[in-house]
Design a protein around this motif. Structure first.
Motif, PDB file in Angstrom:
ATOM      1  N   ILE A  33       0.888  -1.161   0.000  1.00 55.64           N
ATOM      2  CA  ILE A  33       0.000   0.000   0.000  1.00 55.64           C
ATOM      3  C   ILE A  33       0.927   1.213   0.000  1.00 55.64           C
ATOM      4  N   MET A  34       1.055   1.810  -1.172  1.00 54.01           N
ATOM      5  CA  MET A  34       2.004   2.926  -1.355  1.00 54.01           C
ATOM      6  C   MET A  34       1.324   4.181  -0.819  1.00 54.01           C
ATOM      7  N   ASP A  35       1.739   4.641   0.323  1.00 50.35           N
ATOM      8  CA  ASP A  35       1.026   5.768   0.926  1.00 50.35           C
ATOM      9  C   ASP A  35       2.006   6.841   1.398  1.00 50.35           C
ATOM     10  N   GLY A  36       1.547   8.083   1.421  1.00 50.07           N
ATOM     11  CA  GLY A  36       2.344   9.170   1.980  1.00 50.07           C
ATOM     12  C   GLY A  36       2.862  10.163   0.952  1.00 50.07           C
ATOM     13  N   ASN A  37       2.404  10.038  -0.299  1.00 52.43           N
ATOM     14  CA  ASN A  37       2.874  10.971  -1.332  1.00 52.43           C
ATOM     15  C   ASN A  37       2.480  12.417  -1.005  1.00 52.43           C
ATOM     16  N   GLY A  38       1.240  12.588  -0.557  1.00 50.74           N
ATOM     17  CA  GLY A  38       0.739  13.934  -0.250  1.00 50.74           C
ATOM     18  C   GLY A  38       1.535  14.572   0.886  1.00 50.74           C
ATOM     19  N   ARG A  39       1.785  13.765   1.925  1.00 44.42           N
ATOM     20  CA  ARG A  39       2.540  14.313   3.071  1.00 44.42           C
ATOM     21  C   ARG A  39       3.977  14.622   2.685  1.00 44.42           C
ATOM     22  N   TRP A  40       4.559  13.806   1.833  1.00 47.24           N
ATOM     23  CA  TRP A  40       5.925  14.043   1.365  1.00 47.24           C
ATOM     24  C   TRP A  40       5.995  15.414   0.683  1.00 47.24           C
ATOM     25  N   PRO A  47       2.858  21.118  -4.138  1.00 53.68           N
ATOM     26  CA  PRO A  47       1.513  20.572  -4.319  1.00 53.68           C
ATOM     27  C   PRO A  47       1.529  19.039  -4.207  1.00 53.68           C
ATOM     28  N   ARG A  48       0.414  18.444  -3.775  1.00 53.52           N
ATOM     29  CA  ARG A  48       0.324  16.993  -3.559  1.00 53.52           C
ATOM     30  C   ARG A  48       0.797  16.189  -4.775  1.00 53.52           C
ATOM     31  N   VAL A  49       0.454  16.688  -5.971  1.00 51.76           N
ATOM     32  CA  VAL A  49       0.776  15.920  -7.184  1.00 51.76           C
ATOM     33  C   VAL A  49       2.292  15.719  -7.350  1.00 51.76           C
ATOM     34  N   GLY A  51       4.232  14.933  -5.014  1.00 47.37           N
ATOM     35  CA  GLY A  51       4.497  13.715  -4.246  1.00 47.37           C
ATOM     36  C   GLY A  51       4.254  12.471  -5.098  1.00 47.37           C
ATOM     37  N   HIS A  52       3.184  12.515  -5.888  1.00 50.18           N
ATOM     38  CA  HIS A  52       2.895  11.373  -6.767  1.00 50.18           C
ATOM     39  C   HIS A  52       4.000  11.217  -7.812  1.00 50.18           C
ATOM     40  N   ARG A  53       4.416  12.365  -8.364  1.00 47.42           N
ATOM     41  CA  ARG A  53       5.498  12.326  -9.366  1.00 47.42           C
ATOM     42  C   ARG A  53       6.756  11.702  -8.751  1.00 47.42           C
ATOM     43  N   TYR A  77      -0.642  -1.037  -4.776  1.00 45.45           N
ATOM     44  CA  TYR A  77      -1.948  -0.375  -4.731  1.00 45.45           C
ATOM     45  C   TYR A  77      -1.739   1.062  -5.210  1.00 45.45           C
ATOM     46  N   ALA A  78      -2.212   1.354  -6.418  1.00 48.07           N
ATOM     47  CA  ALA A  78      -1.936   2.656  -7.009  1.00 48.07           C
ATOM     48  C   ALA A  78      -3.135   3.600  -6.960  1.00 48.07           C
ATOM     49  N   PHE A  79      -4.351   3.037  -7.055  1.00 45.63           N
ATOM     50  CA  PHE A  79      -5.538   3.905  -7.071  1.00 45.63           C
ATOM     51  C   PHE A  79      -6.741   3.091  -6.613  1.00 45.63           C
ATOM     52  N   GLU A  82     -12.038   4.357  -3.928  1.00 44.77           N
ATOM     53  CA  GLU A  82     -12.381   5.530  -3.105  1.00 44.77           C
ATOM     54  C   GLU A  82     -11.568   6.774  -3.498  1.00 44.77           C
ATOM     55  N   ASN A  83     -10.485   6.577  -4.228  1.00 43.76           N
ATOM     56  CA  ASN A  83      -9.623   7.716  -4.576  1.00 43.76           C
ATOM     57  C   ASN A  83     -10.262   8.680  -5.588  1.00 43.76           C
ATOM     58  N   TRP A  84     -11.398   8.285  -6.202  1.00 49.02           N
ATOM     59  CA  TRP A  84     -12.109   9.220  -7.095  1.00 49.02           C
ATOM     60  C   TRP A  84     -12.628  10.427  -6.328  1.00 49.02           C
ATOM     61  N   LYS A  85     -12.705  10.292  -4.983  1.00 54.05           N
ATOM     62  CA  LYS A  85     -13.187  11.414  -4.167  1.00 54.05           C
ATOM     63  C   LYS A  85     -12.190  12.563  -4.127  1.00 54.05           C
ATOM     64  N   ARG A  86     -10.996  12.345  -4.610  1.00 53.91           N
ATOM     65  CA  ARG A  86      -9.953  13.392  -4.529  1.00 53.91           C
ATOM     66  C   ARG A  86     -10.212  14.499  -5.547  1.00 53.91           C
ATOM     67  N   PRO A  87      -9.562  15.653  -5.373  1.00 55.80           N
ATOM     68  CA  PRO A  87      -9.774  16.755  -6.333  1.00 55.80           C
ATOM     69  C   PRO A  87      -9.490  16.293  -7.769  1.00 55.80           C
ATOM     70  N   TRP A  89      -8.103  17.563 -10.288  1.00 60.39           N
ATOM     71  CA  TRP A  89      -6.741  17.784 -10.807  1.00 60.39           C
ATOM     72  C   TRP A  89      -5.795  16.670 -10.337  1.00 60.39           C
ATOM     73  N   GLU A  90      -5.970  16.276  -9.088  1.00 62.78           N
ATOM     74  CA  GLU A  90      -5.109  15.214  -8.547  1.00 62.78           C
ATOM     75  C   GLU A  90      -5.360  13.885  -9.269  1.00 62.78           C
ATOM     76  N   VAL A  91      -6.646  13.572  -9.499  1.00 65.48           N
ATOM     77  CA  VAL A  91      -6.985  12.322 -10.195  1.00 65.48           C
ATOM     78  C   VAL A  91      -6.410  12.352 -11.618  1.00 65.48           C
ATOM     79  N   THR A  93      -3.870  14.023 -12.718  1.00 65.72           N
ATOM     80  CA  THR A  93      -2.412  13.906 -12.686  1.00 65.72           C
ATOM     81  C   THR A  93      -1.991  12.450 -12.450  1.00 65.72           C
ATOM     82  N   LEU A  94      -2.712  11.782 -11.527  1.00 60.12           N
ATOM     83  CA  LEU A  94      -2.380  10.376 -11.261  1.00 60.12           C
ATOM     84  C   LEU A  94      -2.516   9.539 -12.532  1.00 60.12           C
ATOM     85  N   MET A  95      -3.569   9.783 -13.297  1.00 58.67           N
ATOM     86  CA  MET A  95      -3.792   9.023 -14.538  1.00 58.67           C
ATOM     87  C   MET A  95      -2.712   9.362 -15.580  1.00 58.67           C
TER      88      MET A  95
END
Ligand code: IPE
Ligand code: IPE
Ligand code: MG
Length: 268
Positions: A33-40, A47-49, A51-53, A77-79, A82-87, A89-91, A93-95
């Motif tokens: 479960i790859m987590d913590g991109n936003g906090r990084w 911006p959160r994105v 972190g994803h990059r 676990y990439a998406f 429930e992650n569709w609830k995110r802004p 722009w973030e979704v 960028t992830l795609m």
């Protein structure tokens, strides 16, 4: 096993770490479960994105390390559904990052004998993403090494719902009867069919929850939680988790004692 305690000690080279892991103590399947991109990103005032990059390096490194360790499967676990609830722009960028990753990494996957297998409700993803996924699946279909499962628009509950729907449809069509359904049948009608259940589940970023990931498959997985944020996760962290796993005693509800037969013989 003692040696393993020092596996992740600073100053030990990756090569040394790899050499010290006994092949029989390795997990067959590792799920993350790859987590913590936003906090990084937030820690850096970005911006959160971003972190994803930054997390892409950790994905690349983990796939390569898993292939080098000769694991049978790695599931990331990439998406989540429930992650569709995110802004939006973030979704988006992830795609976009996913598309970029596939375009850049396909060659490496082919060269490393990696078989790519996306899991999740893929038909709900953008057609262009579905096409890149299908291309990667096709290009790596003949590979015989690591199975790299990437969970996209995935959740354990959605997967179980889809399995039950398939069962009801088969029953209505007259090709399935209740006694046919057992644990093996269920396992072989999930997205992960054919891949052994994860032996080790890693979650980064210090959160202590499962967040709807592989609910059926992790029944007996060993859990490893690390405070490391996903963009900072390296081969060394993966090896440390594997070394931690190698020290665990798995009992599957039985008893591990010398001379105990764990129910294999009746009447004792
Ligand atoms: C994980 O990082 C990536 C995805 C869930 C897509 P997060 O984006 O959840 O990062 P945090 O949890 O907000 O720090
Ligand atoms: C889990 O992370 C999903 C993925 C890693 C894709 P989340 O960040 O979405 O999980 P919660 O919301 O903290 O449980
Ligand atoms: Mg998160």
């Amino acid at each position: 096993m003692k040696d393993l305690d020092r596996l992740a000690a600073p100053g030990t080279s990756e090569r040394e770490l790899l050499d010290r892991l006994a092949p029989e103590s390795l997990p067959r399947h590792v799920a993350v479960i790859m987590d913590g991109n936003g906090r990084w990103a937030r820690q850096r005032g970005l911006p959160r994105v971003e972190g994803h990059r930054a997390g892409i390096r950790a994905v690349r490194e983990s796939v390569e390390a898993a292939a080098r360790l000769e694991l049978e499967a790695l599931t990331l676990y990439a998406f989540s559904t429930e992650n569709w609830k995110r802004p939006r722009w973030e979704v988006r960028t992830l795609m976009a990052l996913l598309k970029e990753y596939l375009a850049k990494e396909l060659r490496t996957m082919v060269d490393n004998n990696v078989r790519f297998r996306p899991i999740g409700r893929l038909s709900e993803l953008e057609p262009e993403i579905q096409a890149s996924l299908a291309r990667a699946v096709e290009a790596t279909a003949g590979n015989t090494g690591l199975v790299f499962q990437i969970a996209l628009n995935y959740s354990g509950r959605a997967e179980l719902v889809d399995m039950v729907r398939a069962a009801v449809a088969a029953a209505q069509g007259g090709t399935l009867t209740a006694p046919t359904v057992d644990e093996e049948w269920v396992g072989s009608h999930l997205a992960t069919a054919g891949v052994p259940d994860p032996d080790l589940l890693i979650r980064t970023s210090g959160e202590l929850r499962v967040s709807n990931f592989l609910l059926w498959q992790i029944a007996y997985a060993e859990l490893h939680f690390t405070p490391v944020l996903w963009p900072d996760f390296t081969t060394r962290d993966l090896l440390a988790a594997v070394a931690d796993y190698a020290r665990r005693e798995r009992r599957y509800g039985g008893v591990v004692e010398p001379g105990h037969d764990n129910g294999e013989e009746a009447g004792d």
